[in-house]
Design a protein around this motif. Structure first.
Motif, PDB file in Angstrom:
ATOM      1  N   GLU A 276     -10.987   2.264  -3.818  1.00 36.63           N
ATOM      2  CA  GLU A 276     -11.435   3.389  -4.639  1.00 36.63           C
ATOM      3  C   GLU A 276     -10.322   4.426  -4.774  1.00 36.63           C
ATOM      4  N   LEU A 277      -9.615   4.655  -3.651  1.00 32.96           N
ATOM      5  CA  LEU A 277      -8.504   5.603  -3.663  1.00 32.96           C
ATOM      6  C   LEU A 277      -7.387   5.110  -4.583  1.00 32.96           C
ATOM      7  N   TRP A 278      -7.086   3.828  -4.480  1.00 25.11           N
ATOM      8  CA  TRP A 278      -6.016   3.260  -5.301  1.00 25.11           C
ATOM      9  C   TRP A 278      -6.397   3.344  -6.790  1.00 25.11           C
ATOM     10  N   ALA A 279      -7.672   3.052  -7.092  1.00 27.37           N
ATOM     11  CA  ALA A 279      -8.123   3.107  -8.490  1.00 27.37           C
ATOM     12  C   ALA A 279      -7.999   4.527  -9.015  1.00 27.37           C
ATOM     13  N   SER A 280      -8.403   5.508  -8.220  1.00 29.04           N
ATOM     14  CA  SER A 280      -8.325   6.871  -8.759  1.00 29.04           C
ATOM     15  C   SER A 280      -6.885   7.355  -8.822  1.00 29.04           C
ATOM     16  N   PHE A 281      -6.040   6.895  -7.888  1.00 28.94           N
ATOM     17  CA  PHE A 281      -4.612   7.222  -7.984  1.00 28.94           C
ATOM     18  C   PHE A 281      -4.035   6.667  -9.285  1.00 28.94           C
ATOM     19  N   CYS A 282      -4.317   5.395  -9.580  1.00 33.16           N
ATOM     20  CA  CYS A 282      -3.732   4.759 -10.760  1.00 33.16           C
ATOM     21  C   CYS A 282      -4.311   5.340 -12.052  1.00 33.16           C
ATOM     22  N   GLU A 283      -5.630   5.554 -12.057  1.00 28.71           N
ATOM     23  CA  GLU A 283      -6.280   5.938 -13.315  1.00 28.71           C
ATOM     24  C   GLU A 283      -6.210   7.444 -13.572  1.00 28.71           C
ATOM     25  N   GLU A 284      -6.472   8.242 -12.521  1.00 26.08           N
ATOM     26  CA  GLU A 284      -6.600   9.688 -12.756  1.00 26.08           C
ATOM     27  C   GLU A 284      -5.260  10.419 -12.741  1.00 26.08           C
ATOM     28  N   LEU A 285      -4.393  10.051 -11.810  1.00 24.58           N
ATOM     29  CA  LEU A 285      -3.134  10.789 -11.702  1.00 24.58           C
ATOM     30  C   LEU A 285      -2.103  10.330 -12.717  1.00 24.58           C
TER      31      LEU A 285
ATOM     32  N   SER B  31      -2.009   6.889   4.014  1.00 26.16           N
ATOM     33  CA  SER B  31      -2.961   6.376   3.030  1.00 26.16           C
ATOM     34  C   SER B  31      -2.954   4.852   3.003  1.00 26.16           C
ATOM     35  N   ALA B  32      -4.135   4.284   2.935  1.00 21.65           N
ATOM     36  CA  ALA B  32      -4.265   2.822   2.904  1.00 21.65           C
ATOM     37  C   ALA B  32      -4.285   2.349   1.453  1.00 21.65           C
ATOM     38  N   ILE B  33      -3.095   2.309   0.862  1.00 22.79           N
ATOM     39  CA  ILE B  33      -2.989   1.893  -0.545  1.00 22.79           C
ATOM     40  C   ILE B  33      -1.794   0.942  -0.699  1.00 22.79           C
ATOM     41  N   PRO B  34      -1.833   0.086  -1.732  1.00 21.92           N
ATOM     42  CA  PRO B  34      -0.743  -0.899  -1.913  1.00 21.92           C
ATOM     43  C   PRO B  34       0.442  -0.331  -2.691  1.00 21.92           C
ATOM     44  N   LEU B  35       0.883   0.861  -2.275  1.00 22.21           N
ATOM     45  CA  LEU B  35       1.995   1.505  -2.985  1.00 22.21           C
ATOM     46  C   LEU B  35       3.303   0.744  -2.784  1.00 22.21           C
ATOM     47  N   LEU B  36       3.509   0.230  -1.569  1.00 24.51           N
ATOM     48  CA  LEU B  36       4.752  -0.498  -1.303  1.00 24.51           C
ATOM     49  C   LEU B  36       4.853  -1.737  -2.190  1.00 24.51           C
TER      50      LEU B  36
ATOM     51  N   TRP C 200       2.161  -8.788 -16.355  1.00 23.13           N
ATOM     52  CA  TRP C 200       1.894  -8.204 -15.042  1.00 23.13           C
ATOM     53  C   TRP C 200       2.008  -6.681 -14.936  1.00 23.13           C
ATOM     54  N   LEU C 201       2.917  -6.077 -15.690  1.00 25.27           N
ATOM     55  CA  LEU C 201       3.122  -4.641 -15.447  1.00 25.27           C
ATOM     56  C   LEU C 201       1.881  -3.816 -15.773  1.00 25.27           C
ATOM     57  N   GLY C 202       1.210  -4.160 -16.882  1.00 25.82           N
ATOM     58  CA  GLY C 202      -0.003  -3.418 -17.260  1.00 25.82           C
ATOM     59  C   GLY C 202      -1.031  -3.416 -16.143  1.00 25.82           C
ATOM     60  N   PRO C 203      -1.458  -4.613 -15.696  1.00 25.51           N
ATOM     61  CA  PRO C 203      -2.467  -4.661 -14.622  1.00 25.51           C
ATOM     62  C   PRO C 203      -2.007  -4.006 -13.316  1.00 25.51           C
ATOM     63  N   LEU C 204      -0.711  -4.115 -13.017  1.00 23.51           N
ATOM     64  CA  LEU C 204      -0.237  -3.473 -11.775  1.00 23.51           C
ATOM     65  C   LEU C 204      -0.329  -1.958 -11.883  1.00 23.51           C
ATOM     66  N   ILE C 205       0.083  -1.417 -13.027  1.00 25.95           N
ATOM     67  CA  ILE C 205       0.082   0.041 -13.200  1.00 25.95           C
ATOM     68  C   ILE C 205      -1.344   0.586 -13.292  1.00 25.95           C
ATOM     69  N   SER C 206      -2.229  -0.183 -13.922  1.00 25.81           N
ATOM     70  CA  SER C 206      -3.621   0.291 -14.046  1.00 25.81           C
ATOM     71  C   SER C 206      -4.381   0.138 -12.733  1.00 25.81           C
ATOM     72  N   GLY C 207      -3.825  -0.636 -11.801  1.00 23.53           N
ATOM     73  CA  GLY C 207      -4.505  -0.829 -10.530  1.00 23.53           C
ATOM     74  C   GLY C 207      -5.421  -2.039 -10.510  1.00 23.53           C
ATOM     75  N   GLU C 208      -5.537  -2.719 -11.647  1.00 22.86           N
ATOM     76  CA  GLU C 208      -6.411  -3.917 -11.674  1.00 22.86           C
ATOM     77  C   GLU C 208      -5.843  -5.018 -10.799  1.00 22.86           C
ATOM     78  N   ALA C 209      -4.530  -5.093 -10.746  1.00 22.16           N
ATOM     79  CA  ALA C 209      -3.899  -6.129  -9.920  1.00 22.16           C
ATOM     80  C   ALA C 209      -3.107  -5.473  -8.798  1.00 22.16           C
ATOM     81  N   ILE C 210      -3.131  -6.128  -7.639  1.00 19.82           N
ATOM     82  CA  ILE C 210      -2.376  -5.641  -6.478  1.00 19.82           C
ATOM     83  C   ILE C 210      -1.235  -6.615  -6.213  1.00 19.82           C
ATOM     84  N   ALA C 211      -0.068  -6.066  -5.940  1.00 23.94           N
ATOM     85  CA  ALA C 211       1.103  -6.917  -5.725  1.00 23.94           C
ATOM     86  C   ALA C 211       1.587  -6.826  -4.292  1.00 23.94           C
TER      87      ALA C 211
END
Lengths: 350, 392
Positions: free
Chosen positions: A41-50, A83-88, A109-120
């Motif tokens: 949820e945190l990762w989704a709001s980081f990607c989408e809201e910020l 923070s427990a997010i896949p930023l790295l 791949w870049l779209g889904p990674l940036i939107s948070g839909e995909a985790i790398a």
């Protein structure tokens, strides 16, 4: 030459610090530790809201432009809350694809990674063998490997993309000391691999990863100092706040001395990469090794200076200590990075 | 955030480098690379005057007072090119980097006109009268007394560790002007000529064999009543502001000296094969990293400095460089081995690296010991409670 944040950078810093302080709470981090190490949820709001997940990726590739300095600002803020997010994963795989991917790979791949839909997730994988476009072998110590949708593997002379859903790929997750970024072993048996342009992909992956880790370490170290200072003014012994004793305050001072150097290291490296400076490699190896050691030292002090409470599961000190431990060993340990610095300054050992 | 220099700055670099290298290859080649502050004094006074004659003495000062109004970037560039050319350490660094900026900040127009031309012109060397036998770490415990007699301050007391006093023309003295006052209150900041019967200087030999610092005895020494910087009894504020300048741009020139020392260690390691030893390589790498972080730390604190001065992070700089250099001195001796313990000739005189090893034991003491630095960082930087004071 102006080695200070621009107004825009100062604004980004304030925004992300507030975001992580408000949202990446200890409670949520601990919940994520029980769920594979990602607060989705945190990762989704980081990607989408910020709208900052596309930092360091060009606008024509779907990113928001900007560079390593801004990535460092984000990672510093994320690190300060463990923070427990896949930023790295984003900072490594995203950078590698942006720098070494073809048009189709970027589009996929870049779209889904940036939107948070995909985790790398990304990892150094010297043992992988490629045959007819298919990869085989084992890759140990893949951070957030069990939750990744996409892997970037870097060998000695090639780099590849592999989708997690590929039939030839299997993942075994491990109970890991740092539960906010657990490690997994990925096994490939004739997995479908897409090659990246090796040299630019590796260079970008290293820059993004080392800066992300160094900046996380900086943020984490500063947090251990801030929290310990706070504690030392509240806790009374012998009729005085314990922060008034020299044995105590001198250790806090030593932490600040290290942290201020770590701050210089992170932003030196980030600037040097952004400006394509000849000393960028020196700066990156310096930053990764120095910041990781600083974080570990400070997190250890935090436990010691909190006394018994600092050793409990309930207190957050161990979250910092364990993250620091993992950052130290991840993507090259301190001795390895310092040997690279030695090579750059003294030359090869004969 | 930006580290690169503009085309205009690079043009400035070319001009500075060209001039400096010309001087060091020509008229002043006999003083290239002298790291200490006590040899070839007369020639180095000539070098100060040569710098001034070409307006390179105090480039960060206003044009009105002999400077160039140089930007921070230009001051950084000049420090770099100065060291690259092998120009010797500035024999008047106390005047140029400490007294001058303090007079610019606190002096009246008349005081500026009286003292600044001598500093900018390279004709008047300055020293610092802070420490006393019982005012070291506890600097505010100054006992040297000053009282007004007609139009003059009359000053009596003893200063110690006064670097370069034996050939200085002026000394700035922190003295107790308010009778019965204690601690930081009641002190005044006086600018005094050294050449007078009331001042006697006795050199102190240091552990490296050189005598850079002195005891300075003041026995009814005199200066004009208007040779006081700032308000009467408010000298502590002036004295502390001066220490802030010590952490400013002057650090960049000092770092270039450190660069030369680290390069010499690397050279020695290459020459005797230690450069292949993994443990030595780790230590050299740590030194290299530390030196770079010093540089970028200085650029960061200078870039962040607003009108109010340097920010809290600047408090960490002294202990950082002092400890780095002490470590470098130890590394140098490890690299040199026993060869480092043998002087070149019969005299007790040391070449660059053994001298760094010995001299650096003072770096963690003078200008505030590492222990005092930690108190300052903790109390001013982190806001921790002050150490309880005794009743002295």
């Amino acid at each position: 030459m102006e080695f200070a944040f621009t107004e825009e950078q100062a604004m980004i810093a304030q925004t992300v610090q507030t975001f992580f302080a408000e949202n990446a709470t200890s409670e949520r981090t601990r919940a994520a530790m029980e769920a594979g190490g990602i607060d989705r949820e945190l990762w989704a709001s980081f990607c989408e809201e910020l709208g900052l997940s596309g930092i360091g990726i060009a606008e024509e590739d779907g990113g928001v432009g900007l560079g390593m300095v801004e990535l460092a600002i984000v990672a510093e803020a994320a690190g300060s809350q463990v923070s427990a997010i896949p930023l790295l994963g984003l900072a490594t795989a995203g950078q590698a694809i942006a720098a070494g991917g073809n048009i189709a790979q970027k589009e996929q791949w870049l779209g889904p990674l940036i939107s948070g839909e995909a985790i790398a997730a990304a990892a150094y994988a010297p043992a992988l063998k490629v045959e007819g476009g298919r990869l085989s072998g084992t890759v140990p110590f893949v951070a957030h490997g069990s939750l990744a949708d996409l892997f970037v593997f870097v060998g000695e002379d090639a780099a590849w993309l592999v989708a997690a859903e590929d039939a030839g790929l299997s993942v075994v997750s491990h109970t890991t000391m740092d539960q906010t970024r657990p490690l997994a072993t990925v096994t490939l048996e004739g997995a479908n691999a897409q090659a990246l342009n090796f040299a630019p992909a590796r260079e970008a992956l290293h820059a993004g990863g080392w800066i992300c880790l160094a900046a996380e370490a900086l943020g984490g170290a500063q947090a251990t100092l801030d929290r310990t200072v706070q504690y030392s003014t509240e806790r009374m012994q012998f009729g005085r706040p314990i922060g008034s004793f020299q044995a105590y305050k001198h250790r806090l001072a030593d932490m600040m001395v290290l942290i201020e150097q770590a701050r210089s290291a992170v932003y030196w490296a980030a600037c040097a990469v952004d400006e394509g400076a000849p000393e960028a490699q020196l700066a990156l190896h310096s930053a990764k090794s120095f910041c990781a050691d600083t974080y570990f030292e400070c997190a250890g002090h935090m436990i010691q200076l909190h006394g018994g409470i600092g050793f409990t599961w309930e207190h957050d000190a161990h979250l910092f200590f364990k993250r620091a431990t993992s950052i130290r060993s991840m993507m090259g340990d301190g001795d390895w990075h310092r040997e690279q610095v030695a090579r750059l300054t003294i030359g090869e050992a004969s | 955030m930006k580290l690169g220099f503009s085309a205009e700055d690079e043009a400035f670099r070319a001009e500075a480098a060209d001039w400096l290298q010309g001087q060091m290859a020509g008229e002043f080649r006999d003083i290239v690379g002298i790291p200490n502050l006590v040899s070839k004094v007369e020639r180095r006074k000539e070098w100060e005057r040569q710098l001034a004659a070409h307006q390179w003495s105090c480039i960060g000062w206003p044009v009105e007072w002999g400077g160039r109004d140089a930007t921070l970037a230009q001051q950084v560039i000049f420090a770099e090119e100065y060291a690259r050319a092998g120009a010797p350490n500035r024999i008047n660094h106390i005047g140029v980097e400490l007294a001058g900026p303090t007079i610019l900040a606190f002096g009246t127009q008349e005081q500026k006109a009286r003292y600044l031309p001598g500093i900018a012109g390279g004709t008047q060397i300055w020293c610092q009268g802070y420490s006393e036998p019982n005012a070291g770490s506890d600097l505010a415990n100054v006992k040297t007394k000053a009282h007004l007699e007609g139009n003059e301050w009359v000053v009596t007391g003893q200063k110690v560790w006064t670097s370069l006093a034996h050939f200085s023309d002026y000394i700035f003295v922190v003295a107790r002007s308010e009778e019965g006052s204690k601690g930081p209150k009641g002190l005044s900041f006086l600018l005094m000529a050294m050449d007078q019967p009331g001042i006697e200087v006795r050199p102190i030999r240091q552990m490296n064999g050189e005598a850079e610092f002195n005891e300075t005895f003041l026995d009814a020494a005199r200066c004009p009543a208007d040779a006081m910087l700032g308000e009467r009894g408010q000298g502590w504020g002036v004295a502390m502001a001066l220490l802030g300048f010590e952490r400013g741009v002057s650090t960049l020139a000092q770092q270039m000296q450190f660069r030369n020392e680290l390069d010499a260690v690397i050279e020695a390691a290459r020459a005797n094969g230690k450069a292949n030893d993994p443990v030595t390589r780790q230590k050299i790498a740590r030194a290299e990293i530390g030196l770079n972080l010093m540089r970028y730390g200085a650029l960061r604190m200078l870039s962040n400095a607003d009108a109010a001065g340097l920010d809290g992070a600047a408090l960490t700089y002294k202990i950082q460089w002092a400890t780095w250099r002490r470590d470098l001195g130890e590394l140098a001796m490890e690299v040199l081995g026993q060869a480092g313990e043998i002087a070149a000739g019969e005299a007790y005189e040391w070449s660059l690296l053994p001298n760094t090893f010995l001299f650096s034991r003072s770096d963690t003491i003078y200008g505030g010991t590492n222990q005092i630095q930690r108190n300052l960082i903790a109390e001013r930087g982190l806001g921790l409670p002050r150490e309880p004071r005794g009743n002295s």
